[in-house]
Design a protein around this motif. Structure first.
Motif, PDB file in Angstrom:
ATOM      1  N   LEU A 212       0.804  -1.223   0.000  1.00 16.18           N
ATOM      2  CA  LEU A 212       0.000   0.000   0.000  1.00 16.18           C
ATOM      3  C   LEU A 212       0.836   1.273   0.000  1.00 16.18           C
ATOM      4  O   LEU A 212       0.324   2.341  -0.347  1.00 16.18           O
ATOM      5  N   LYS A 213       2.094   1.177   0.389  1.00 10.13           N
ATOM      6  CA  LYS A 213       2.920   2.377   0.505  1.00 10.13           C
ATOM      7  C   LYS A 213       2.987   3.183  -0.787  1.00 10.13           C
ATOM      8  O   LYS A 213       2.867   4.415  -0.755  1.00 10.13           O
ATOM      9  N   PRO A 214       3.173   2.557  -1.970  1.00  5.61           N
ATOM     10  CA  PRO A 214       3.192   3.364  -3.200  1.00  5.61           C
ATOM     11  C   PRO A 214       1.881   4.104  -3.441  1.00  5.61           C
ATOM     12  O   PRO A 214       1.892   5.255  -3.893  1.00  5.61           O
ATOM     13  N   ILE A 215       0.761   3.462  -3.128  1.00  6.37           N
ATOM     14  CA  ILE A 215      -0.538   4.104  -3.370  1.00  6.37           C
ATOM     15  C   ILE A 215      -0.743   5.276  -2.414  1.00  6.37           C
ATOM     16  O   ILE A 215      -1.205   6.348  -2.810  1.00  6.37           O
ATOM     17  N   THR A 216      -0.386   5.094  -1.140  1.00  4.08           N
ATOM     18  CA  THR A 216      -0.554   6.184  -0.178  1.00  4.08           C
ATOM     19  C   THR A 216       0.398   7.337  -0.478  1.00  4.08           C
ATOM     20  O   THR A 216       0.061   8.498  -0.253  1.00  4.08           O
ATOM     21  N   SER A 217       1.580   7.024  -1.009  1.00  6.10           N
ATOM     22  CA  SER A 217       2.500   8.098  -1.389  1.00  6.10           C
ATOM     23  C   SER A 217       1.940   8.892  -2.563  1.00  6.10           C
ATOM     24  O   SER A 217       2.028  10.123  -2.602  1.00  6.10           O
ATOM     25  N   LEU A 218       1.328   8.202  -3.513  1.00  6.67           N
ATOM     26  CA  LEU A 218       0.663   8.894  -4.620  1.00  6.67           C
ATOM     27  C   LEU A 218      -0.475   9.764  -4.089  1.00  6.67           C
ATOM     28  O   LEU A 218      -0.676  10.892  -4.556  1.00  6.67           O
ATOM     29  N   GLY A 219      -1.212   9.245  -3.118  1.00  3.52           N
ATOM     30  CA  GLY A 219      -2.298  10.015  -2.535  1.00  3.52           C
ATOM     31  C   GLY A 219      -1.810  11.268  -1.828  1.00  3.52           C
ATOM     32  O   GLY A 219      -2.451  12.315  -1.881  1.00  3.52           O
ATOM     33  N   LYS A 220      -0.674  11.173  -1.196  1.00  2.00           N
ATOM     34  CA  LYS A 220      -0.096  12.305  -0.483  1.00  2.00           C
ATOM     35  C   LYS A 220       0.210  13.463  -1.423  1.00  2.00           C
ATOM     36  O   LYS A 220       0.057  14.630  -1.073  1.00  2.00           O
ATOM     37  N   TYR A 221       0.623  13.126  -2.651  1.00  2.00           N
ATOM     38  CA  TYR A 221       1.021  14.157  -3.621  1.00  2.00           C
ATOM     39  C   TYR A 221       0.023  14.274  -4.765  1.00  2.00           C
ATOM     40  O   TYR A 221       0.365  14.730  -5.855  1.00  2.00           O
ATOM     41  N   SER A 222      -1.226  13.873  -4.521  1.00  4.95           N
ATOM     42  CA  SER A 222      -2.190  13.736  -5.613  1.00  4.95           C
ATOM     43  C   SER A 222      -2.510  15.046  -6.323  1.00  4.95           C
ATOM     44  O   SER A 222      -2.702  15.055  -7.549  1.00  4.95           O
ATOM     45  N   LEU A 223      -2.582  16.166  -5.610  1.00  2.63           N
ATOM     46  CA  LEU A 223      -2.919  17.433  -6.259  1.00  2.63           C
ATOM     47  C   LEU A 223      -1.856  17.815  -7.280  1.00  2.63           C
ATOM     48  O   LEU A 223      -2.165  18.143  -8.434  1.00  2.63           O
ATOM     49  N   GLY A 224      -0.598  17.761  -6.875  1.00  5.10           N
ATOM     50  CA  GLY A 224       0.483  18.104  -7.791  1.00  5.10           C
ATOM     51  C   GLY A 224       0.555  17.156  -8.972  1.00  5.10           C
ATOM     52  O   GLY A 224       0.785  17.569 -10.111  1.00  5.10           O
ATOM     53  N   ILE A 225       0.346  15.864  -8.709  1.00  4.89           N
ATOM     54  CA  ILE A 225       0.360  14.871  -9.792  1.00  4.89           C
ATOM     55  C   ILE A 225      -0.764  15.164 -10.779  1.00  4.89           C
ATOM     56  O   ILE A 225      -0.565  15.128 -12.002  1.00  4.89           O
ATOM     57  N   TYR A 226      -1.936  15.476 -10.246  1.00  6.11           N
ATOM     58  CA  TYR A 226      -3.071  15.779 -11.117  1.00  6.11           C
ATOM     59  C   TYR A 226      -2.768  16.974 -12.017  1.00  6.11           C
ATOM     60  O   TYR A 226      -2.994  16.938 -13.233  1.00  6.11           O
ATOM     61  N   LEU A 227      -2.251  18.032 -11.434  1.00  3.55           N
ATOM     62  CA  LEU A 227      -2.001  19.245 -12.205  1.00  3.55           C
ATOM     63  C   LEU A 227      -0.899  19.055 -13.237  1.00  3.55           C
ATOM     64  O   LEU A 227      -0.970  19.596 -14.344  1.00  3.55           O
ATOM     65  N   ALA A 228       0.125  18.280 -12.908  1.00  2.00           N
ATOM     66  CA  ALA A 228       1.324  18.203 -13.747  1.00  2.00           C
ATOM     67  C   ALA A 228       1.322  17.079 -14.773  1.00  2.00           C
ATOM     68  O   ALA A 228       2.073  17.132 -15.746  1.00  2.00           O
ATOM     69  N   HIS A 229       0.501  16.048 -14.582  1.00  2.00           N
ATOM     70  CA  HIS A 229       0.751  14.803 -15.325  1.00  2.00           C
ATOM     71  C   HIS A 229       0.618  14.918 -16.839  1.00  2.00           C
ATOM     72  O   HIS A 229       1.341  14.251 -17.580  1.00  2.00           O
TER      73      HIS A 229
END
Length: 343
Positions: A276-293
């Motif tokens: 689960l660690k990779p998924i929770t890490s993605l969740g932690k940075y989800s706003l930036g990932i959404y904006l930049a991807h």
């Protein structure tokens, strides 16, 4: 919000951002051969993503502000500082990207309009949408309080509203897709469903999601999957660009949000679990990932033809970029504040 609830929300955000990047990495295929169906199924199955984000917003906001006195100006200031400044920055970046990379030009009026309605790039509509929920949240909270003992009635009304507007959208060619996805009423059910769960959590009660047995929820979810996927490729169901808010997506996304929350809240998995660690890490940075991807995905797509590899690389690079920028002075102005549960 306690640590356990924060971990659950972070996990759900991770699932949502995975869905967003999966959709954009697997566009509708040109044909319905084996590989084409594979792409279409991935796109369809990932359409829980934005509804799940809205569900999370309703849950977290209601949990945070139930029983509190909301000073409206302070409330909006906190919301806007978190999301509006990064949105404005990325709107400028994407307009520059369109000018330099795609040779598009815009009038000053068009630029102002794109900043205003979230159309500097197609995924930025979500910010315009979520800001509407922020603006109206005190009214939603009052509604939740008024229907405190009639939650089923409120949820039924929200579902009916959603389905009525979706049916109207599906039955007419007069409404362009870009309009309903920007209007909160087309997404209100997910927000209300999350808000009702957040209200129960605030009162330390078991939510309706916790009370629904798996032996009932799973068959309904399986049925929604069949409804979602069975028509794909058939004469009456071969529309290639299927909008998030079609009826079949509504049932699937609602049940996915409910089931994923239930699994996250009832499981004993610690979020540092290796799976689960990779998924929770993605969740932690989800706003930036959404904006930049997308500014990462589109150039990569010209050299990487394998869509699954494109998805993995885009998600990884966007995560690394967001994590790096968040550690820089004033980095939150670009990727939002990290570890902020008040969203």
């Amino acid at each position: 919000m306690g640590r356990k609830h924060l971990e659950e929300i972070t996990l759900l955000r991770g699932l949502a951002i995975i869905g967003v990047v999966a959709i954009h990495s697997h566009p509708p295929p040109l044909s319905l051969g084996f590989l084409g169906l594979n792409k279409l199924y991935i796109e369809e199955l990932s359409k829980f993503s934005v509804p799940l984000f809205i569900f999370i917003s309703g849950l977290v906001l209601t949990f945070r502000y139930t029983g509190e006195t909301i000073v409206y100006t302070d409330f909006l200031k906190r919301r806007f500082e978190k999301i509006l400044i990064p949105y404005l920055a990325w709107s400028g970046i994407y307009l520059l990207y369109r000018y330099l990379y795609k040779s598009e030009t815009f009038s000053l009026f068009a630029i102002a309009k794109k900043f205003l309605i979230g159309s500097a790039y197609f995924h930025l509509y979500y910010v315009f949408l979520i800001l509407q929920f922020y603006l109206l949240f005190p009214l939603f909270l009052r509604l939740i309080q008024r229907f405190k003992n009639r939650k089923t009635a409120l949820l039924s009304i929200a579902a009916a509203l959603n389905l009525i507007f979706i049916a109207f959208y599906e039955s007419t060619l007069l409404i362009p897709e870009r309009l309903p996805r920007r209007i909160f009423i087309f997404w209100i059910f997910y927000f209300i469903m999350g808000a009702l769960i957040g209200r129960d959590l605030k009162d330390n009660k078991r939510s309706a999601a916790d009370k629904i047995p798996y032996k009932l929820l799973i068959p309904f979810f399986a049925a929604s999957l069949i409804y979602l996927l069975a028509p794909v490729g058939l004469p009456l169901g071969n529309k290639m660009d299927i909008f998030w808010l079609m009826k079949k997506t509504f049932f699937y996304a609602a049940l996915f949000s409910l089931l994923s929350y239930k699994l996250a809240s009832e499981s004993n998995f610690p979020t540092h679990n290796i799976a689960l660690k990779p998924i929770t890490s993605l969740g932690k940075y989800s706003l930036g990932i959404y904006l930049a991807h997308l500014i990462i995905l589109e150039p990569l797509s010209t050299i990487i033809l394998n869509r699954n590899l494109l998805f993995i690389l885009t998600l990884s690079i966007a995560w690394f970029f967001t994590k790096t920028v968040s550690n820089l002075p004033y980095g939150h102005l670009l990727v939002g504040k990290i570890n902020n549960s008040d969203t």
